[in-house]
Motif scaffolding. Structure first.
Motif, short mmCIF file in Angstrom:
data_model
loop_
_atom_site.label_atom_id
_atom_site.label_comp_id
_atom_site.label_asym_id
_atom_site.label_seq_id
_atom_site.Cartn_x
_atom_site.Cartn_y
_atom_site.Cartn_z
N ASP A 71 -6.66 -3.00 2.34
CA ASP A 71 -7.17 -3.12 3.71
C ASP A 71 -7.76 -4.51 3.89
OD1 ASP A 71 -8.60 -2.94 6.13
OD2 ASP A 71 -8.86 -0.79 5.86
N PRO A 80 -6.07 1.16 2.38
CA PRO A 80 -6.27 1.31 3.82
C PRO A 80 -6.60 2.75 4.19
CG PRO A 80 -3.95 1.08 3.34
CD PRO A 80 -4.64 0.82 2.05
N TYR A 81 -7.19 2.87 5.37
CA TYR A 81 -7.54 4.19 5.95
C TYR A 81 -6.36 4.72 6.73
CZ TYR A 81 -10.15 7.62 8.70
OH TYR A 81 -10.58 8.78 9.30
#
Length: 394
Positions: free
Chosen positions: A350, A359-360
């Protein structure tokens, strides 16, 4: 010729890369300026809200003090009015009690006056009719009976009359007075008639007095008794009933007004309305303060995000400035570095965090990261709890 072409191509590639990096730097600087503008805007909103909260607190405090003062004045006025109404009610009660006592005394005086009038009238009548009375057959039969019977009847009649004299009705009191007078007169007549009857049976004569003298004495006594009866009768009729006490209208109005809080005067109502009005405004100011505090909380959250975004933009600007440092003119641009075997690629990291944070989604916490990281952007994982640009500090 081929070397020149290769060199030209390399120079063109370097120039193209430089232009692209400059554009990215410009974009990063624009993002940084926008983030700073957003921070300044939110700080201005926060300052305005703080001033609104402070003003609402001052207004609420001032209005509450005014409302408290008005309520205190209303309570003092209500207490004073209650005291005045209590005094007025006590005055009315005392006057009514005194009037009742005067009426009772007037009623009793009339009863006793009538009792005396009846008593003297009957004695006068008995004196005038004495020779006929002692020869009257019903009286003769009474006298021939036991003495205790007529005496008992007289005593009972007197007791009944006295009880009626203590009554609360004028008619009852007058009847009781007449009964007492008649009973006492009847007792005396029976006593005198009994003695006369006994002397007559024994053949005794009054010594020293002729029948004519006795007749004149009876007539004189009857006349005096009749005059006395008339005087007492006139007195019983002429006695005027005491008038009701004449109290001031204000006293009567205060005594009948009741609780001042249930039936307030215009002055008290004005104070109560003023207190209610100020209390309502104070409550409205307190509501505005609470609303502003809620808005401040929301703005502070946005301000933390904006500051984090500004710090991230600043770091990106710093990286692009470092990347655009002038290279050595004689050196070739370094080949793009390949990630070592097993290391994650840029797509797996991210860009909002230093190092390589996945990353989300999914949502990660500090236990999944394993150490502190710098936060550049929006912090989708929520690692920077205090908004200082560093997540997972402890």
């Amino acid at each position: 010729m081929g070397v020149a072409v290769v060199l030209a191509a390399a120079l063109f590639s370097v120039a193209t890369a430089s232009v692209s990096e400059e554009r990215k730097l410009a974009q990063a600087e624009a993002d940084f300026d926008a983030a700073n503008a957003r921070v300044a805007e939110l700080e201005g909103q926060l300052a305005g809200l703080e001033e609104t909260v402070s003003a609402a607190e001052r207004q609420a405090t001032r209005l509450t003090a005014i409302a408290d003062d008005a309520e205190a004045k209303a309570e003092d006025l209500a207490d004073a009015m209650s005291a005045r109404r209590g005094e007025a009610a006590a005055t009315v009660r005392d006057a009514e009690a005194e009037h009742r006592q005067e009426v009772d005394d007037w009623r009793t005086q009339r009863g006793w006056a009538l009792a005396g009038a009846v008593f003297l009238f009957l004695l006068a009548l008995a004196s005038a009719l004495w020779p006929t009375l002692i020869a009257w057959p019903p009286l003769t039969r009474v006298l021939e009976q036991s003495r205790w019977r007529p005496a008992t009847a007289v005593v009972l009649a007197v007791l009944v009359g006295l009880a009626m004299l203590a009554g609360s009705s004028t008619g009852v009191v007058l009847v009781g007075g007449a009964l007492v007078g008649a009973s006492v007169a009847a007792g005396i007549v029976l006593l005198l008639a009994g003695r006369a009857r006994s002397r007559e049976v024994a053949g005794e004569r009054p010594s020293g007095q002729s029948p004519e003298a006795l007749r004149r004495a009876r007539i004189g006594f009857g006349a005096l008794a009749g005059v006395g009866a008339a005087v007492l009768l006139v007195l019983a009729v002429a006695l005027e009933k005491p008038a009701a006490p004449a109290l001031p209208e204000e006293t009567l109005a205060l005594a009948s007004a009741g609780d001042p809080l249930d039936n307030p005067t215009p002055e008290l109502r004005a104070l109560q309305d003023a207190a209610d009005l100020r209390r309502g405004r104070a409550d409205a100011a307190a509501d505005r303060r609470t609303e502003s505090l809620d808005r401040m909380s929301a703005v502070e959250d946005r301000l933390r995000d904006a500051r984090a975004a500004a710090r991230g933009a600043q770091r990106r600007v710093d990286r692009w400035i470092a990347a655009l440092s002038e290279p050595d003119p004689g050196s070739e641009p370094p080949p793009p570095s390949e990630p070592p075997d097993g290391s994650p690629s840029s797509d797996e990291c991210d860009p909002n965090y230093s190092g390589c944070v996945p990353p989300y989604p999914p949502d990660l916490d500090c236990a999944d990261i394993g150490g502190p990281v710098e936060v550049y952007g929006s912090d989708p994982h929520g690692l920077d709890a205090d908004g200082d640009g560093v997540g997972c500090e402890s």
